[in-house]
Design a protein around this motif. Structure first.
Motif, mmCIF file in Angstrom:
data_model
loop_
_atom_site.group_PDB
_atom_site.id
_atom_site.type_symbol
_atom_site.label_atom_id
_atom_site.label_comp_id
_atom_site.label_asym_id
_atom_site.label_seq_id
_atom_site.Cartn_x
_atom_site.Cartn_y
_atom_site.Cartn_z
ATOM 1 N N GLU A 88 0.873 -1.195 0.000
ATOM 2 C CA GLU A 88 0.000 0.000 0.000
ATOM 3 C C GLU A 88 0.900 1.232 0.000
ATOM 4 O O GLU A 88 2.117 1.120 0.212
ATOM 5 C CB GLU A 88 -0.958 -0.031 1.194
ATOM 6 N N THR A 90 0.383 4.445 1.701
ATOM 7 C CA THR A 90 0.363 5.472 2.747
ATOM 8 C C THR A 90 1.627 5.457 3.608
ATOM 9 O O THR A 90 2.262 6.501 3.817
ATOM 10 C CB THR A 90 -0.892 5.301 3.633
ATOM 11 N N ARG A 119 0.247 -7.521 -3.335
ATOM 12 C CA ARG A 119 -0.359 -8.262 -2.219
ATOM 13 C C ARG A 119 -0.530 -9.707 -2.649
ATOM 14 O O ARG A 119 -1.104 -9.969 -3.713
ATOM 15 C CB ARG A 119 -1.732 -7.679 -1.846
ATOM 16 N N GLU A 121 -2.581 -12.165 -2.597
ATOM 17 C CA GLU A 121 -3.970 -12.538 -2.299
ATOM 18 C C GLU A 121 -4.373 -13.663 -3.229
ATOM 19 O O GLU A 121 -3.753 -13.879 -4.266
ATOM 20 C CB GLU A 121 -4.884 -11.341 -2.548
ATOM 21 N N TYR A 128 -5.861 -8.828 -7.603
ATOM 22 C CA TYR A 128 -4.617 -9.171 -8.298
ATOM 23 C C TYR A 128 -3.446 -9.126 -7.328
ATOM 24 O O TYR A 128 -3.528 -8.497 -6.272
ATOM 25 C CB TYR A 128 -4.391 -8.196 -9.474
ATOM 26 N N GLU A 137 -2.686 11.688 -0.251
ATOM 27 C CA GLU A 137 -2.419 11.825 1.178
ATOM 28 C C GLU A 137 -2.325 13.327 1.456
ATOM 29 O O GLU A 137 -1.423 13.997 0.932
ATOM 30 C CB GLU A 137 -1.097 11.134 1.573
ATOM 31 N N TYR A 269 -6.174 3.915 10.855
ATOM 32 C CA TYR A 269 -7.258 4.898 10.767
ATOM 33 C C TYR A 269 -7.790 5.354 12.127
ATOM 34 O O TYR A 269 -7.743 4.620 13.106
ATOM 35 C CB TYR A 269 -8.422 4.326 9.953
ATOM 36 N N SER A 286 -15.061 -3.003 -3.876
ATOM 37 C CA SER A 286 -14.538 -1.729 -3.390
ATOM 38 C C SER A 286 -13.619 -1.076 -4.435
ATOM 39 O O SER A 286 -12.581 -1.605 -4.784
ATOM 40 C CB SER A 286 -13.779 -1.963 -2.089
HETATM 41 P P1 HAM Z 1 -7.040 -0.380 0.570
HETATM 42 O O1 HAM Z 1 -8.511 -0.338 0.857
HETATM 43 O O2 HAM Z 1 -6.296 -1.546 1.126
HETATM 44 O O3 HAM Z 1 -6.445 0.979 1.120
HETATM 45 O O4 HAM Z 1 -6.809 -0.322 -0.996
HETATM 46 C C1 HAM Z 1 -7.359 0.732 -1.765
HETATM 47 C C2 HAM Z 1 -8.016 0.191 -3.015
HETATM 48 O O5 HAM Z 1 -7.066 -0.566 -3.772
HETATM 49 C C3 HAM Z 1 -9.167 -0.793 -2.789
HETATM 50 O O6 HAM Z 1 -10.377 -0.106 -2.561
HETATM 51 C C4 HAM Z 1 -9.190 -1.553 -4.105
HETATM 52 O O7 HAM Z 1 -9.899 -0.810 -5.101
HETATM 53 C C5 HAM Z 1 -7.742 -1.598 -4.488
HETATM 54 N N1 HAM Z 1 -7.148 -2.905 -4.156
HETATM 55 C C6 HAM Z 1 -6.645 -3.314 -2.976
HETATM 56 N N2 HAM Z 1 -6.173 -4.567 -3.070
HETATM 57 C C7 HAM Z 1 -6.374 -4.972 -4.343
HETATM 58 C C8 HAM Z 1 -6.090 -6.156 -5.091
HETATM 59 N N3 HAM Z 1 -5.475 -7.198 -4.540
HETATM 60 N N4 HAM Z 1 -6.444 -6.196 -6.393
HETATM 61 C C9 HAM Z 1 -7.048 -5.132 -6.990
HETATM 62 N N5 HAM Z 1 -7.334 -3.991 -6.340
HETATM 63 C C10 HAM Z 1 -7.005 -3.902 -5.043
HETATM 64 C C11 HAM Z 1 -5.115 1.318 1.057
HETATM 65 O O8 HAM Z 1 -4.271 0.703 0.463
HETATM 66 C C12 HAM Z 1 -4.810 2.613 1.782
HETATM 67 N N6 HAM Z 1 -3.382 2.900 1.652
HETATM 68 C C13 HAM Z 1 -5.648 3.743 1.223
HETATM 69 C C14 HAM Z 1 -5.378 5.037 1.936
HETATM 70 C C15 HAM Z 1 -4.590 6.062 1.493
HETATM 71 N N7 HAM Z 1 -5.849 5.386 3.120
HETATM 72 C C16 HAM Z 1 -5.383 6.566 3.432
HETATM 73 N N8 HAM Z 1 -4.620 6.977 2.459
#
Ligand code: HAM
Length: 426
Positions: A88, A90, A119, A121, A128, A137, A269, A286
């Protein structure tokens, strides 16, 4: 045997893929739209490395989160350091902010990134092992207006892209103080229902009880529906912050739904958390999510500054755009395919092509010494709009036949008039 890409990753190609969302021109269009909108909100680009010290994510995201405990690509490098491909964006932005003492530049700063995340997953549609996020941010403001304008940025992007079916779910998970009182009551409730919970939620009751609240298991959901609500544990200040955010969203005409069970999967958070979902995406619905994370910078050894941000998955965003058939720009095409015949024409063609390109016309020259018929066929395969042969006759008469490939229509034009013709017609 030939080597194929590992599971859960994909190529983004100009053509040759049946899955439209993997076409590079759509990614380019989306990235340009993001960049121009981010500039309107005065967010500036930040680029951090693809890998970081593992400890950053352990401390920043939380050891008990799924992302850290189950999904990280962690390896030891030749210098015996434990490194992790960023899951991620942040925590890396916070690390860079602290490392470069960016608080000395100004007390409020706004960053955005468009970057791949990793990730491990279970791969499936919409999920993915390498995905891409547009993340923002905003550091330095604790104001409810900051929460609202960042959510407005995400909402405006979606509207500009032509998306209409998205739902913004929002909640407040209060401060650590609010949560510790809530946590005890929640655990007491969940322990009474322990045997009926899914296996995963049974584990979560022990390690990260708030995460039981956003379990997708239908049995868990029925139990959660009766669980105590965090809303009743919010301090006066946290509640007033939340109410201000909601009223700002209403005045900005951003439709939202308060979901008291929304907690998000990362540990940093506090107060506002939100998610944007699309009912066109199936299980992985999401499109983006984020919230306030006031304690993270300090926890990572930096200044005590509040912050708010979100991350948006570009794969899911593009899939939603296509599912909704939003208007997309046409894929870029080659305007002219020029076919030189003979040595003198080749030299003249190089110059002509250079001149046209310098005027912004997209031109490709035949490099294959093809016969005219084959070269025209090749031009059609490329999707070129026009094709033209340049030989001794053309050089002598200083004119050229431009063939519009879609209709076969031919226009004779002076060579010197070509740049003007294309700039006028495109
Ligand atoms: P997160 O909800 O883990 O938040 O990921 C943000 C978005 O990335 C998800 O809503 C989704 O659309 C996409 N996403 C996450 N994992 C996958 C995956 N394996 N495959 C496809 N899309 C994916 C964060 O990562 C936080 N850093 C967001 C944030 C920024 N909060 C504060 N600042």
């Amino acid at each position: 045997m030939s080597i194929v890409a590992p599971p859960g990753v994909f190529d983004i190609l100009p053509a040759g893929t049946k899955e439209e969302w993997k076409r590079s021109y759509i990614w380019g269009y989306l990235e340009n739209s993001i960049r121009s909108l981010a500039a309107c909100y005065c967010f500036q680009e930040i680029r951090t490395p693809l890998f970081e010290r593992t400890e950053l994510f352990l401390r920043g995201v939380g050891e008990d989160t799924d992302v850290v405990s189950k999904e990280m690509y962690t390896f030891v490098d030749r210098g015996d350091r434990s490194l992790t491909l960023r899951p991620e964006g942040t925590a890396p932005v916070m690390r860079a902010f602290i490392e470069h003492h960016l608080q000395q530049l100004s007390s409020e700063q706004r960053f955005f990134y468009i970057a791949p995340m990793f990730r491990y997953e279970r791969s499936q549609a919409g999920r993915y092992r390498q995905h891409h996020q547009f993340g923002v941010e905003a550091i330095g403001s604790a104001a409810a207006e900051c929460d609202a304008e960042v959510i407005d940025l995400l909402y405006t992007l979606c509207s500009r892209l032509g998306l209409s079916n998205l739902v913004v779910s929002i909640n407040s998970i209060g401060t650590e103080g609010c949560r510790s009182a809530f946590r005890s009551e929640l655990v007491a409730y969940l322990e009474k229902k322990y045997s009926s919970l899914s296996q995963e939620s049974q584990i979560r009751v022990k390690v990260n009880p708030l995460r039981v609240l956003d379990s997708k298991d239908p049995g868990d959901r029925a139990i959660v529906a009766e669980a105590p609500s965090i809303q009743n544990f919010l301090s006066e200040e946290a509640l007033s912050h939340f109410e201000t955010v909601l009223s700002l969203l209403s005045s900005l005409k951003i439709p939202y739904k308060v979901n008291p069970f929304l907690v998000r999967g990362l540990d940093y958070y506090n107060k506002t958390v939100f998610e944007v979902t699309s009912d066109l995406l199936g299980a992985q619905d999401s499109v983006g999510g984020g919230g306030r994370y006031d304690g993270l910078l300090k926890k990572l050894g930096g200044p005590d500054l509040p912050a708010f941000g979100f991350g948006m998955g570009l794969e899911r965003l593009i899939q939603t755009m296509l599912a909704q058939s939003v208007a997309l720009p046409p894929p870029p095409c080659c305007t002219l395919f020029l076919i030189p015949m003979g040595a003198a024409a080749k030299r003249a063609a190089m110059l002509l092509v250079q001149q046209l390109r310098r005027q912004g016309v997209s031109v490709q020259m035949d490099l294959g010494d093809r016969k005219v018929g084959k070269a025209l066929q090749f031009a059609s395969q490329l999707g070129a709009r026009y094709a033209a042969v340049l030989g001794d006759n053309e050089l002598e008469s200083n004119t050229i036949d431009l063939k519009l490939l879609s209709s076969g229509e031919i226009k004779n034009i002076e060579l010197s008039a070509l740049p003007a013709f294309f700039t006028k017609n495109h």
